[in-house]
Scaffold this motif. Structure first.
Motif, short mmCIF file in Angstrom:
data_model
loop_
_atom_site.label_atom_id
_atom_site.label_comp_id
_atom_site.label_asym_id
_atom_site.label_seq_id
_atom_site.Cartn_x
_atom_site.Cartn_y
_atom_site.Cartn_z
N THR A 136 0.87 -1.17 0.00
CA THR A 136 0.00 0.00 0.00
C THR A 136 0.90 1.22 0.00
O THR A 136 1.59 1.49 0.98
CB THR A 136 -0.92 0.03 1.24
N GLN A 137 0.91 1.94 -1.12
CA GLN A 137 1.80 3.09 -1.26
C GLN A 137 1.11 4.20 -2.05
O GLN A 137 0.31 3.93 -2.95
CB GLN A 137 3.10 2.70 -1.99
N GLY A 150 3.69 8.29 0.76
CA GLY A 150 3.04 7.72 1.94
C GLY A 150 2.84 6.24 1.74
O GLY A 150 2.84 5.75 0.60
N GLU A 151 2.69 5.51 2.83
CA GLU A 151 2.52 4.06 2.73
C GLU A 151 1.95 3.51 4.03
O GLU A 151 1.82 4.22 5.03
CB GLU A 151 3.85 3.38 2.40
N THR A 152 1.63 2.23 4.03
CA THR A 152 1.19 1.60 5.27
C THR A 152 2.39 1.41 6.19
O THR A 152 3.49 1.12 5.72
CB THR A 152 0.52 0.24 5.00
N ILE A 153 2.17 1.58 7.48
CA ILE A 153 3.26 1.37 8.42
C ILE A 153 3.18 -0.02 9.07
O ILE A 153 4.02 -0.37 9.89
CB ILE A 153 3.28 2.46 9.52
N LYS A 198 -1.50 8.84 9.84
CA LYS A 198 -0.41 9.53 10.52
C LYS A 198 0.40 10.29 9.48
O LYS A 198 1.30 9.72 8.85
CB LYS A 198 0.46 8.53 11.28
N ASP A 201 1.05 8.59 6.08
CA ASP A 201 1.02 7.14 6.23
C ASP A 201 -0.29 6.66 6.85
O ASP A 201 -1.00 7.42 7.53
CB ASP A 201 2.19 6.65 7.09
N SER A 203 -2.39 3.10 8.77
CA SER A 203 -2.20 1.88 9.56
C SER A 203 -3.51 1.11 9.59
O SER A 203 -4.58 1.68 9.83
CB SER A 203 -1.77 2.25 10.99
N THR A 242 -5.12 10.39 2.08
CA THR A 242 -3.67 10.52 1.89
C THR A 242 -3.31 10.74 0.42
O THR A 242 -2.35 11.45 0.11
CB THR A 242 -2.94 9.27 2.43
#
Length: 334
Positions: A136-137, A150-153, A198, A201, A203, A242
């Protein structure tokens, strides 16, 4: 005229595609489907791919109506993905490259999605939302790189959907995400779920844990359709937020959604609504090209080949961790 073959097998889909100067000549694919409530393991997935990939190569060549000697290059997914499935496909690609005396090109899986999406939709320089089972980006191109804004953490959105489907014991045929999407259309009652953004990003693990821990009590108040509806609305809202922030940062007026989750019509509608409010354009593809396939690897490989990029033989390995922004996009013109 350049003709290349692409081979993809980084997860539970294995495919072989042949492209001639951007035209898809063939793109057969097989999916490893497990019983409801179960995910797919690397070893079993690799065995599935081993059992079908030779037939897929044969089918791709016949459908494309070409001969192996007409190919200019063999391309394969170098990563990211699951180790065993990646390796089994890479071995076939290396074997064919030697048998047919063709150059070989290792392709980044995400770059494959992006270049296929650009080729099919005509998007010029979009902000890319890449959403799949393993990734996920939010991505935008700048100075010869696809930059990750941004991406998933923690876990990918597709993985979140898959694991949620296991809680409900939904079928994996044709995919957990598709079955969630169909059930969500009948959902009426929205459950407030943790919404975790966040900065740039996102979650998803907390949201998934929230449902897992409370499922026995939640199912007394909400139908499975309500839960599917609530999950989709929440995770997609996070992704659209995002993506819009990245568009504002880059000044982009285009959005391209790629990856398996990008087939979801509700996600596409939410992105289209956001773009409408920004006077921007939204681009998406259907399941033929947004779900993992060989043609996307061929398309990225075609761009690399025309730019003079060939993978040295001692670098034709696979890597489970291969960042999108590690690749120098020498084929792009700024």
């Amino acid at each position: 005229m350049v003709i290349v073959m692409g081979m993809e097998g980084s997860a539970n889909k294995v495919g072989v595609g042949i492209i001639r100067d951007g035209e898809v000549l063939s793109n057969p694919r097989k999916t490893y489907i497990t019983p409801p409530g179960e995910g797919f393991q690397p070893a079993e997935t690799a065995r599935h791919h081993q059992g079908v990939i030779v037939d897929l190569v044969d089918k791709a060549i016949k459908e494309a109506k070409i001969k192996p000697e007409e190919l200019d290059a063999i391309c394969y997914t170098k990563g990211p993905g699951m180790g065993a499935p990646l390796v089994c496909v890479a071995i076939v690609a290396r074997t064919l490259a030697q048998l047919w005396n063709k150059p070989i090109i290792g392709v980044n899986h995400c770059i494959g999605h992006i270049e296929m999406g650009r080729a099919i939709t005509g998007a010029q320089n979009p902000t890319v939302l890449y959403v799949s089972g393993g990734n996920t980006q939010i991505i935008a191109y700048a100075n010869k790189r696809y930059r990750i804004f941004g991406e998933t953490i923690d876990i990918a959105v597709g993985n979140c959907l898959d694991r949620f489907a296991r809680i409900l014991k939904l079928s994996n045929d044709p995919s957990p995400g598709y079955n969630i999407e169909q059930m969500a259309k009948k959902g009426k009652k929205l459950l407030q779920l943790p919404y975790v953004v966040k900065g740039m990003d996102v979650s998803f693990s907390g949201l998934l844990s929230f449902i897992e821990e409370r499922y026995n009590s939640l199912k007394k108040q909400y139908t499975p359709e309500d839960l599917c509806f609530s999950l989709q609305e929440t995770v997609f809202a996070m992704l659209v937020e995002t993506t819009e922030r990245a568009m504002a940062h880059t000044g982009s007026q285009e959005v391209l959604v790629v990856g398996g989750v990008g087939c979801n019509e509700r996600l596409q509608k939410m992105l289209e609504q956001m773009c409408l409010e920004r006077n921007a354009k939204c681009f998406a593809t259907d399941e033929r090209f947004c779900i993992d396939n060989g043609a996307m690897i061929a398309q990225a490989g075609l761009e690399m080949f025309k730019a003079g990029v060939i993978t040295p033989w001692d670098e034709t390995f696979c890597t489970q961790r291969y960042r999108t922004d590690e690749v120098e996009a020498v084929w792009r013109t700024d």
